[in-house]
Design a protein around this motif. Structure first.
Motif, PDB file in Angstrom:
ATOM      1  N   ASN A 225       0.804  -1.231   0.000  1.00 31.82           N
ATOM      2  CA  ASN A 225       0.000   0.000   0.000  1.00 31.82           C
ATOM      3  C   ASN A 225       0.837   1.283   0.000  1.00 31.82           C
ATOM      4  N   PRO A 226       1.789   1.426  -0.933  1.00 34.01           N
ATOM      5  CA  PRO A 226       2.641   2.632  -0.904  1.00 34.01           C
ATOM      6  C   PRO A 226       1.857   3.929  -1.104  1.00 34.01           C
ATOM      7  N   LYS A 227       0.787   3.880  -1.927  1.00 29.37           N
ATOM      8  CA  LYS A 227       0.002   5.104  -2.176  1.00 29.37           C
ATOM      9  C   LYS A 227      -0.727   5.548  -0.906  1.00 29.37           C
ATOM     10  N   ALA A 228      -1.259   4.578  -0.155  1.00 27.73           N
ATOM     11  CA  ALA A 228      -1.952   4.900   1.098  1.00 27.73           C
ATOM     12  C   ALA A 228      -0.968   5.471   2.119  1.00 27.73           C
ATOM     13  N   ALA A 229       0.252   4.927   2.153  1.00 27.03           N
ATOM     14  CA  ALA A 229       1.284   5.418   3.078  1.00 27.03           C
ATOM     15  C   ALA A 229       1.681   6.849   2.730  1.00 27.03           C
ATOM     16  N   LYS A 230       1.751   7.136   1.416  1.00 27.09           N
ATOM     17  CA  LYS A 230       2.084   8.489   0.963  1.00 27.09           C
ATOM     18  C   LYS A 230       0.945   9.444   1.328  1.00 27.09           C
ATOM     19  N   ALA A 231      -0.303   8.984   1.152  1.00 26.36           N
ATOM     20  CA  ALA A 231      -1.467   9.807   1.486  1.00 26.36           C
ATOM     21  C   ALA A 231      -1.530  10.088   2.995  1.00 26.36           C
ATOM     22  N   LEU A 232      -1.124   9.107   3.794  1.00 29.73           N
ATOM     23  CA  LEU A 232      -1.090   9.273   5.251  1.00 29.73           C
ATOM     24  C   LEU A 232      -0.068  10.343   5.625  1.00 29.73           C
ATOM     25  N   THR A 233       1.104  10.274   4.997  1.00 35.20           N
ATOM     26  CA  THR A 233       2.176  11.250   5.228  1.00 35.20           C
ATOM     27  C   THR A 233       1.732  12.646   4.804  1.00 35.20           C
TER      28      THR A 233
END
Length: 322
Positions: A225-233
């Motif tokens: 889930n790299p996109k979700a991690a980026k969105a969280l950041t």
């Protein structure tokens, strides 16, 4: 024929809409994140991102769970949560003790928000020898903070008596006249600040800068889930922008998560610094590794870990803050 064709067309349209709606909800479920944290003031921008709709705007469905720091790694290991906010040395300890987690952004640095409260007759660390200190369990920030302060003064946890109390309870017990000292943090440290008759704050993170927090995620989840991690950041940084743009509303929202007024919350937040993107990039460029190496020694000395992690580089990923 015309009527039945229209019926079929509308039925087909309804079915298509239903399938799309299901696909949409499945997609939303893919970006669900359960994040474990506490009521620590430094974590409040995450509460703000939740309450102000920033997570939703960035395509995330984030559920924040308040879990005691001593239990957060268990929730992570059992996959009950995907990400957690905690102190940098705790990430080191979890990795060393077989619960892998990868730090993706830094949240805050404590500037006096963590401290050691002592009775009036205690003038120095040497005076703490044999005294009883209320402090959270091993593997928590207050426990590490106390070990760090003692170590920097030629002492160790073996020189004092410990009574296990969560940060809020430690502050309340101290103000009520129990124990010789208490290691706690904001907003609970302000309980001591507001009751000077009970004692004084002998040392804080202004004297011993060793409390800094990051958000980390399960490495398997992170890879998927790299996109979700980026969105969280990005949501965290957007929350910081909101704090700057509308401090009054932001403080009210963040305070409400810990049953404080906006004014009370602003007071406790004055003792820390949230870290923006530029500060994050500087931190991950070298400071984090230096600190983790220092922390390893204290964690080993305090018996929190038995051996240091083999490779500190795998405990963080700076690609999400770029």
């Amino acid at each position: 024929m015309g009527k039945s064709f229209k019926k079929m067309t509308s039925l087909l349209a309804a079915t298509t809409f239903g399938v799309l709606a299901m696909a949409g909800s499945a997609q939303a479920q893919e970006t669900k994140i359960v994040l474990g944290m506490s009521g620590w003031t430094g974590f409040a921008p995450l509460s703000l991102a939740d309450k102000a709709g920033i997570f939703k705007k960035n395509g995330l469905d984030v559920e924040i769970k308040f879990i005691p720091q001593k239990d957060r790694h268990l929730a992570l290991a059992s996959k009950a949560i995907q990400c957690a906010a905690t102190t940098v040395e705790t990430h080191v300890a979890w990795n060393a003790n077989g619960v892998p987690i990868v730090q993706i952004f830094q949240m805050d640095k404590s500037y006096g928000a963590d401290g050691l409260a002592v009775r009036g007759d205690i003038k120095s660390f040497a005076d703490l020898k044999g005294k009883t200190i209320g402090v959270d369990a091993p593997g928590t920030a207050p426990y590490f903070g106390l070990a760090w302060m003692l170590s920097k003064n030629g002492m160790s946890l073996k020189d004092v008596k410990l009574t296990t109390l969560a940060p809020q309870a430690a502050a309340q017990a101290f103000v009520a006249g129990q124990n010789d000292a208490a290691m706690t943090y904001e907003p609970y440290l302000s309980t001591v600040r507001d009751n000077p008759a009970s004692g004084k704050i002998m040392a804080t993170t202004l004297d011993y800068p060793m409390v800094m927090d990051t958000v980390g995620c399960d490495p398997v989840w992170l890879k998927a889930n790299p996109k979700a991690a980026k969105a969280l950041t990005d949501s965290y940084f957007a929350a910081l922008d909101m704090i700057k743009a509308d401090p009054t509303k932001s403080n009210e929202l963040m305070g409400s998560a810990v049953k404080q007024t906006g004014e009370q919350f602003a007071k406790s937040a004055a003792y820390l610094r949230w870290q923006d993107k530029a500060a994050n990039q500087k931190f991950f460029a070298g400071e984090i590794t230096t600190f983790m190496k220092d922390a390893e020694k204290i964690l080993l000395e305090a018996g929190v870990i038995r051996k240091a992690p083999e490779n500190l580089a795998v405990t963080f990923d700076d690609s999400f803050i770029k």
